[in-house]
Design a protein around this motif. Structure first.
Motif, PDB file in Angstrom:
ATOM      1  N   GLU A  16     -46.363  18.646  26.227  1.00  0.00           N
ATOM      2  CA  GLU A  16     -47.665  17.993  26.060  1.00  0.00           C
ATOM      3  C   GLU A  16     -47.734  16.679  26.827  1.00  0.00           C
ATOM      4  OE1 GLU A  16     -50.796  16.632  22.534  1.00  0.00           O
ATOM      5  OE2 GLU A  16     -48.910  17.618  22.016  1.00  0.00           O
ATOM      6  N   ARG A  17     -46.630  15.937  26.861  1.00  0.00           N
ATOM      7  CA  ARG A  17     -46.628  14.692  27.635  1.00  0.00           C
ATOM      8  C   ARG A  17     -46.820  14.979  29.122  1.00  0.00           C
ATOM      9  NH1 ARG A  17     -43.129  12.836  23.435  1.00  0.00           N
ATOM     10  NH2 ARG A  17     -41.346  13.974  24.292  1.00  0.00           N
ATOM     11  N   TYR A  18     -46.160  16.007  29.638  1.00  0.00           N
ATOM     12  CA  TYR A  18     -46.347  16.371  31.045  1.00  0.00           C
ATOM     13  C   TYR A  18     -47.768  16.877  31.290  1.00  0.00           C
ATOM     14  CZ  TYR A  18     -41.561  15.787  32.722  1.00  0.00           C
ATOM     15  OH  TYR A  18     -40.360  15.257  33.121  1.00  0.00           O
ATOM     16  N   ALA A  19     -48.346  17.546  30.303  1.00  0.00           N
ATOM     17  CA  ALA A  19     -49.718  18.037  30.442  1.00  0.00           C
ATOM     18  C   ALA A  19     -50.726  16.897  30.383  1.00  0.00           C
ATOM     19  CB  ALA A  19     -50.022  19.062  29.338  1.00  0.00           C
ATOM     20  N   THR A  20     -50.377  15.810  29.690  1.00  0.00           N
ATOM     21  CA  THR A  20     -51.239  14.632  29.619  1.00  0.00           C
ATOM     22  C   THR A  20     -51.176  13.842  30.917  1.00  0.00           C
ATOM     23  OG1 THR A  20     -50.928  14.482  27.224  1.00  0.00           O
ATOM     24  CG2 THR A  20     -51.694  12.491  28.355  1.00  0.00           C
ATOM     25  N   CYS A  21     -49.946  13.620  31.401  1.00  0.00           N
ATOM     26  CA  CYS A  21     -49.709  12.927  32.670  1.00  0.00           C
ATOM     27  C   CYS A  21     -48.266  13.196  33.065  1.00  0.00           C
ATOM     28  CB  CYS A  21     -49.953  11.426  32.516  1.00  0.00           C
ATOM     29  SG  CYS A  21     -49.516  10.454  33.991  1.00  0.00           S
ATOM     30  N   PRO A  22     -48.026  13.847  34.191  1.00  0.00           N
ATOM     31  CA  PRO A  22     -46.651  14.161  34.588  1.00  0.00           C
ATOM     32  C   PRO A  22     -45.735  12.941  34.642  1.00  0.00           C
ATOM     33  CG  PRO A  22     -48.200  15.359  35.959  1.00  0.00           C
ATOM     34  CD  PRO A  22     -49.016  14.413  35.132  1.00  0.00           C
ATOM     35  N   ARG A  23     -46.282  11.809  35.101  1.00  0.00           N
ATOM     36  CA  ARG A  23     -45.431  10.621  35.199  1.00  0.00           C
ATOM     37  C   ARG A  23     -45.064  10.095  33.816  1.00  0.00           C
ATOM     38  NH1 ARG A  23     -46.578   6.020  39.633  1.00  0.00           N
ATOM     39  NH2 ARG A  23     -46.403   7.928  40.880  1.00  0.00           N
ATOM     40  N   GLN A  24     -45.989  10.181  32.870  1.00  0.00           N
ATOM     41  CA  GLN A  24     -45.664   9.777  31.499  1.00  0.00           C
ATOM     42  C   GLN A  24     -44.531  10.643  30.952  1.00  0.00           C
ATOM     43  OE1 GLN A  24     -47.707  10.914  27.550  1.00  0.00           O
ATOM     44  NE2 GLN A  24     -48.820   9.084  28.180  1.00  0.00           N
ATOM     45  N   GLY A  25     -44.610  11.959  31.217  1.00  0.00           N
ATOM     46  CA  GLY A  25     -43.556  12.856  30.761  1.00  0.00           C
ATOM     47  C   GLY A  25     -42.217  12.513  31.371  1.00  0.00           C
ATOM     48  N   ARG A  26     -42.207  12.201  32.658  1.00  0.00           N
ATOM     49  CA  ARG A  26     -40.955  11.860  33.346  1.00  0.00           C
ATOM     50  C   ARG A  26     -40.412  10.517  32.860  1.00  0.00           C
ATOM     51  NH1 ARG A  26     -36.617  12.998  34.407  1.00  0.00           N
ATOM     52  NH2 ARG A  26     -35.539  12.560  36.347  1.00  0.00           N
ATOM     53  N   PHE A  27     -41.314   9.535  32.648  1.00  0.00           N
ATOM     54  CA  PHE A  27     -40.897   8.251  32.095  1.00  0.00           C
ATOM     55  C   PHE A  27     -40.180   8.464  30.761  1.00  0.00           C
ATOM     56  CE2 PHE A  27     -43.861   5.418  34.627  1.00  0.00           C
ATOM     57  CZ  PHE A  27     -42.866   4.545  35.039  1.00  0.00           C
ATOM     58  N   TYR A  28     -40.768   9.320  29.927  1.00  0.00           N
ATOM     59  CA  TYR A  28     -40.197   9.549  28.595  1.00  0.00           C
ATOM     60  C   TYR A  28     -38.817  10.198  28.697  1.00  0.00           C
ATOM     61  CZ  TYR A  28     -40.167  10.442  23.575  1.00  0.00           C
ATOM     62  OH  TYR A  28     -39.843  10.438  22.244  1.00  0.00           O
ATOM     63  N   PHE A 229     -42.011  21.713  38.099  1.00  0.00           N
ATOM     64  CA  PHE A 229     -42.188  21.110  39.417  1.00  0.00           C
ATOM     65  C   PHE A 229     -41.665  19.674  39.458  1.00  0.00           C
ATOM     66  CE2 PHE A 229     -44.693  18.691  42.524  1.00  0.00           C
ATOM     67  CZ  PHE A 229     -44.453  19.429  43.682  1.00  0.00           C
ATOM     68  N   ASN A 230     -41.868  18.928  38.368  1.00  0.00           N
ATOM     69  CA  ASN A 230     -41.520  17.504  38.359  1.00  0.00           C
ATOM     70  C   ASN A 230     -40.162  17.204  37.738  1.00  0.00           C
ATOM     71  OD1 ASN A 230     -44.039  15.909  39.315  1.00  0.00           O
ATOM     72  ND2 ASN A 230     -44.886  17.418  37.899  1.00  0.00           N
ATOM     73  N   LEU A 231     -39.522  18.197  37.174  1.00  0.00           N
ATOM     74  CA  LEU A 231     -38.259  17.977  36.481  1.00  0.00           C
ATOM     75  C   LEU A 231     -37.201  17.407  37.425  1.00  0.00           C
ATOM     76  CD1 LEU A 231     -36.790  18.365  33.770  1.00  0.00           C
ATOM     77  CD2 LEU A 231     -36.070  20.613  34.579  1.00  0.00           C
ATOM     78  N   GLY A 232     -36.628  16.274  37.054  1.00  0.00           N
ATOM     79  CA  GLY A 232     -35.550  15.677  37.827  1.00  0.00           C
ATOM     80  C   GLY A 232     -35.979  14.841  39.008  1.00  0.00           C
ATOM     81  N   HIS A 233     -37.276  14.759  39.300  1.00  0.00           N
ATOM     82  CA  HIS A 233     -37.739  13.978  40.455  1.00  0.00           C
ATOM     83  C   HIS A 233     -37.672  12.476  40.167  1.00  0.00           C
ATOM     84  CE1 HIS A 233     -40.183  17.262  42.761  1.00  0.00           C
ATOM     85  NE2 HIS A 233     -38.997  17.675  42.377  1.00  0.00           N
ATOM     86  N   PRO A 234     -37.459  11.652  41.180  1.00  0.00           N
ATOM     87  CA  PRO A 234     -37.583  10.198  41.001  1.00  0.00           C
ATOM     88  C   PRO A 234     -38.984   9.862  40.519  1.00  0.00           C
ATOM     89  CG  PRO A 234     -36.565  10.719  43.116  1.00  0.00           C
ATOM     90  CD  PRO A 234     -37.065  12.019  42.556  1.00  0.00           C
ATOM     91  N   ILE A 235     -39.084   8.847  39.695  1.00  0.00           N
ATOM     92  CA  ILE A 235     -40.356   8.543  39.037  1.00  0.00           C
ATOM     93  C   ILE A 235     -41.486   8.288  40.033  1.00  0.00           C
ATOM     94  CG2 ILE A 235     -40.009   6.046  38.854  1.00  0.00           C
ATOM     95  CD1 ILE A 235     -41.390   8.357  36.088  1.00  0.00           C
ATOM     96  N   GLU A 236     -41.176   7.672  41.185  1.00  0.00           N
ATOM     97  CA  GLU A 236     -42.227   7.353  42.157  1.00  0.00           C
ATOM     98  C   GLU A 236     -42.757   8.604  42.866  1.00  0.00           C
ATOM     99  OE1 GLU A 236     -38.183   6.781  44.068  1.00  0.00           O
ATOM    100  OE2 GLU A 236     -39.192   6.160  42.202  1.00  0.00           O
ATOM    101  N   GLU A 237     -42.042   9.719  42.758  1.00  0.00           N
ATOM    102  CA  GLU A 237     -42.495  10.962  43.393  1.00  0.00           C
ATOM    103  C   GLU A 237     -43.278  11.865  42.440  1.00  0.00           C
ATOM    104  OE1 GLU A 237     -39.210  12.979  45.143  1.00  0.00           O
ATOM    105  OE2 GLU A 237     -38.562  11.251  46.350  1.00  0.00           O
ATOM    106  N   VAL A 238     -43.350  11.470  41.174  1.00  0.00           N
ATOM    107  CA  VAL A 238     -44.031  12.287  40.167  1.00  0.00           C
ATOM    108  C   VAL A 238     -45.514  11.922  40.131  1.00  0.00           C
ATOM    109  CG1 VAL A 238     -44.125  12.896  37.713  1.00  0.00           C
ATOM    110  CG2 VAL A 238     -41.917  12.464  38.820  1.00  0.00           C
TER     111      VAL A 238
END
Length: 334
Positions: A16-28, A229-238
């Motif tokens: 759900e966090r990734y569905a809300t905003c991918p960067r928020q999900g990655r930050f978490y 798609f975003n799993l493991g990416h650096p935060i600036e690339e998400v």
């Protein structure tokens, strides 16, 4: 990251966090925030109810409303000491009604519940792409029609839930999707929120396979693909999806470059409507408070102010006192 049978496990809250905003999900994923009192109290209240439903499942032939109500309060009294008072407040007004609801369930109606064992486990799962998505039912039971099931979700917080909130929530659409995938004969899932603090229950929102499957499955499957798609990416690339009314609720607003720079962009400020500017100010203010709190912790730990020698900027308690130019006024000598 948890792996099972060579497949990545992802729970509903993460998805759900990734569905809300991918960067928020990655930050978490990188920096899980410290839970607040309401979150801890909610976990404890859910544990109380899961234990009581398990007790009901074992003793349903003899369970009475009064017995179950006493069991709810007994478990609440034994919750974690630092949040026990709030857990009791969250359950005491609804204890009798919840107990009565359970006691009146027909024999064999209980299908799944949080904390259940084996086939009655509340945990549902389904594989999409290279991930296994999972979510847990608080209480799922059969109805008079074999094609219809009832999902009850306990909420112990202060938020007022409406039927529209239930209908649009990612949580309940994903749970409905998982129920359909695990129970092919189920055609309709009825979902109700039971707010234990106010003892109020929403009317059941119905999701039917023929009307809603395509829309719900599309939303869940897209969320799963965004996660992969975003799993493991650096935060600036998400990817970041900043939006007024959404960023204000994000725990990582202070660290997100996607919402910074508005205050220094005069042309953008001129283009925004007053309500949009208000929302942006709220975001910036929240980010400022988060940054100030982090700096305050550093000052308290080190005992000295944070100082940037190049810019002259400082943060802490050493700000020089301002000297005012004396003002002329009538006075009397003592």
């Amino acid at each position: 990251m948890e792996i099972e049978d060579d497949i990545i496990l992802v729970d509903r809250s993460t998805l759900e966090r990734y569905a809300t905003c991918p960067r928020q999900g990655r930050f978490y994923d990188l920096h899980k925030p410290v839970p607040n009192v309401e979150m801890v109290s909610g976990i404890e209240a859910h544990q109380v109810l899961s234990q009581v439903v398990a007790y009901f499942d074992e003793t349903w032939q003899d369970a009475t409303t009064g017995d179950l109500k006493e069991q709810i309060m007994r478990e609440a009294f034994m919750s974690r000491p630092d949040v026990q008072a709030d857990v009791v407040d969250a359950l005491k007004y609804s204890a009798w009604a919840i107990a009565d609801y359970l006691a009146k369930l027909p024999a064999g109606a209980l299908m799944r519940f949080d904390g259940g064992k084996g086939g009655k486990s509340g945990q549902l799962a389904h594989d999409i792409h290279s991930v296994r998505i999972t979510s847990e039912c608080d209480l799922l039971h059969a109805t008079a029609a074999k094609e219809v099931v009832q999902l009850i979700d306990w909420k112990s917080g202060h938020k007022h839930w409406t039927e529209a909130d239930v209908r649009d929530a990612f949580q309940f659409q994903m749970l409905t999707y998982l129920i359909w995938e695990n129970y092919p004969d189920v055609q309709c899932v009825r979902v109700s929120i039971w707010n234990t603090r106010s003892n109020s229950k929403t009317y059941s929102v119905e999701f039917t396979r023929d009307k809603h499957y395509e829309q719900i499955s599309g939303r869940v499957r897209r969320a799963a693909s965004i996660y992969v798609f975003n799993l493991g990416h650096p935060i600036e690339e998400v990817d970041a999806w900043p939006m007024a009314g959404k960023c204000e609720q994000c725990d990582f607003a202070a660290d997100c470059a996607a919402i910074q720079g508005v205050a220094n962009n005069e042309s953008l400020v001129q283009l925004l409507a007053p309500k949009e500017l208000l929302a942006e100010l709220h975001i910036i203010d929240k980010a400022r408070n988060q940054i100030a709190a982090a700096l305050a912790v550093h000052v308290q730990k080190t005992g000295s102010d944070v100082i940037d020698e190049e810019t002259g900027l400082c943060y802490g308690i050493g700000k020089p006192k301002q000297t005012r130019k004396p003002t002329m006024e009538l006075y009397e000598r003592k």
